[in-house]
Design a protein around this motif. Structure first.
Motif, short mmCIF file in Angstrom:
data_model
loop_
_atom_site.label_atom_id
_atom_site.label_comp_id
_atom_site.label_asym_id
_atom_site.label_seq_id
_atom_site.Cartn_x
_atom_site.Cartn_y
_atom_site.Cartn_z
N TYR A 166 136.79 91.03 79.72
CA TYR A 166 136.70 91.73 81.00
C TYR A 166 135.72 90.98 81.91
O TYR A 166 134.59 90.69 81.51
CB TYR A 166 136.26 93.18 80.80
CG TYR A 166 137.20 93.94 79.90
CD1 TYR A 166 138.53 94.15 80.27
CD2 TYR A 166 136.79 94.41 78.67
CE1 TYR A 166 139.41 94.83 79.44
CE2 TYR A 166 137.65 95.09 77.83
CZ TYR A 166 138.97 95.30 78.23
OH TYR A 166 139.82 95.96 77.41
N GLU A 167 136.16 90.68 83.10
CA GLU A 167 135.34 89.90 84.04
C GLU A 167 133.98 90.55 84.29
O GLU A 167 132.98 89.85 84.43
CB GLU A 167 136.10 89.74 85.36
CG GLU A 167 137.33 88.86 85.22
CD GLU A 167 138.24 88.88 86.43
OE1 GLU A 167 137.96 89.62 87.41
OE2 GLU A 167 139.27 88.17 86.39
N GLU A 168 133.95 91.88 84.33
CA GLU A 168 132.69 92.58 84.57
C GLU A 168 131.68 92.29 83.47
O GLU A 168 130.48 92.19 83.72
CB GLU A 168 132.93 94.09 84.69
CG GLU A 168 133.74 94.52 85.89
CD GLU A 168 135.26 94.44 85.71
OE1 GLU A 168 135.97 94.89 86.60
OE2 GLU A 168 135.73 93.90 84.69
N SER A 202 139.91 91.87 85.43
CA SER A 202 138.96 92.90 85.83
C SER A 202 139.36 94.23 85.22
O SER A 202 140.49 94.71 85.44
CB SER A 202 138.92 93.02 87.36
OG SER A 202 138.28 94.21 87.75
N GLU A 243 131.81 89.53 81.42
CA GLU A 243 131.54 88.09 81.45
C GLU A 243 130.44 87.74 82.46
O GLU A 243 129.67 86.83 82.23
CB GLU A 243 132.81 87.30 81.76
CG GLU A 243 133.77 87.22 80.60
CD GLU A 243 133.18 86.53 79.38
OE1 GLU A 243 132.87 85.34 79.46
OE2 GLU A 243 133.03 87.21 78.34
N LYS A 244 130.39 88.48 83.56
CA LYS A 244 129.37 88.21 84.58
C LYS A 244 127.96 88.46 84.04
O LYS A 244 127.00 87.88 84.53
CB LYS A 244 129.60 89.09 85.81
CG LYS A 244 130.79 88.67 86.63
CD LYS A 244 130.99 89.60 87.81
CE LYS A 244 132.27 89.27 88.54
NZ LYS A 244 132.59 90.25 89.58
N LEU A 245 127.85 89.30 83.02
CA LEU A 245 126.55 89.63 82.45
C LEU A 245 126.08 88.61 81.41
O LEU A 245 124.91 88.58 81.05
CB LEU A 245 126.59 91.02 81.80
CG LEU A 245 126.99 92.18 82.72
CD1 LEU A 245 127.12 93.47 81.91
CD2 LEU A 245 125.97 92.35 83.84
N LYS A 246 127.01 87.77 80.93
CA LYS A 246 126.67 86.78 79.91
C LYS A 246 126.03 85.56 80.56
O LYS A 246 126.34 85.22 81.69
CB LYS A 246 127.92 86.34 79.14
CG LYS A 246 128.49 87.40 78.25
CD LYS A 246 129.67 86.84 77.48
CE LYS A 246 130.19 87.82 76.48
NZ LYS A 246 131.33 87.25 75.74
N GLU A 289 125.39 81.58 81.32
CA GLU A 289 126.31 80.45 81.51
C GLU A 289 126.42 79.68 80.20
O GLU A 289 125.52 79.65 79.40
CB GLU A 289 125.77 79.53 82.61
CG GLU A 289 125.78 80.16 84.00
CD GLU A 289 127.17 80.41 84.53
OE1 GLU A 289 128.06 79.56 84.35
OE2 GLU A 289 127.38 81.47 85.13
N SER A 308 141.47 86.87 80.54
CA SER A 308 140.42 87.53 81.31
C SER A 308 140.99 88.25 82.52
O SER A 308 141.88 87.72 83.20
CB SER A 308 139.40 86.48 81.76
OG SER A 308 138.42 87.06 82.58
#
Length: 154
Positions: free
Chosen positions: A77-79, A116, A81-84, A86, A114
């Motif tokens: 889920y993109e949401e 949203s 992945e944004k928290l992981k 780089e 992947s």
């Protein structure tokens, strides 16, 4: 380092997605619906509705997501992945003529499916309201007309 045999992330993902689309459907010649229509022609309207629904549904994002989860597990889920953080490194190849830079598939995370989660939930609710419920409602009414059940059952 020679990377000539590697595929780009986009090419690799497209190869995987095309393999996922090879699935048997009610529209193929060997499907049991044609036999059922031949043996019980009174069910033809209901069977035709099922086939029409499949034709409309089979190429949707909802079906693609469902099929992925059914066969391969959970998507990314993109949401989340944004928290992981780089990734540590990647392999990029530059086309000397155009200057275009292409990321090469070098990690299993490059191939994850992947999307949203928020968008998918909205799409699923709309699909349920506008497509699935009306389809099932119409199909049940069609089957009831064919079977003519006793009023005692209703």
């Amino acid at each position: 380092m020679n990377v000539s045999g590697m595929k780009s992330v986009e090419e690799s993902a497209e190869l995987l997605r095309s393999a996922e689309r090879n699935v048997t459907s009610p529209t193929v010649e060997e499907n049991p619906f044609e036999y059922l229509k031949m043996m019980c022609p009174e069910f033809t309207p209901a069977i035709d509705q099922i086939i029409e629904f499949w034709i409309e549904f089979s190429s949707t994002e909802i079906r693609k997501r469902y099929n992925f989860c059914k066969h391969k597990g959970h998507p990314v889920y993109e949401e989340i992945e944004k928290l992981k953080p780089e990734r540590m490194m990647g392999i990029y190849v530059e086309n000397k003529e155009s200057g275009e830079v292409t990321q090469m598939a070098s990690d299993i995370s490059d191939m994850k499916y992947s999307f949203s989660l928020e968008t998918a939930i909205v799409e699923l609710q709309q699909f349920d309201d506008n497509v699935l419920f009306p389809y099932l409602d119409k199909l049940i009414k069609t089957i009831e007309e064919i079977l003519e059940p006793s009023p005692m059952i209703m």
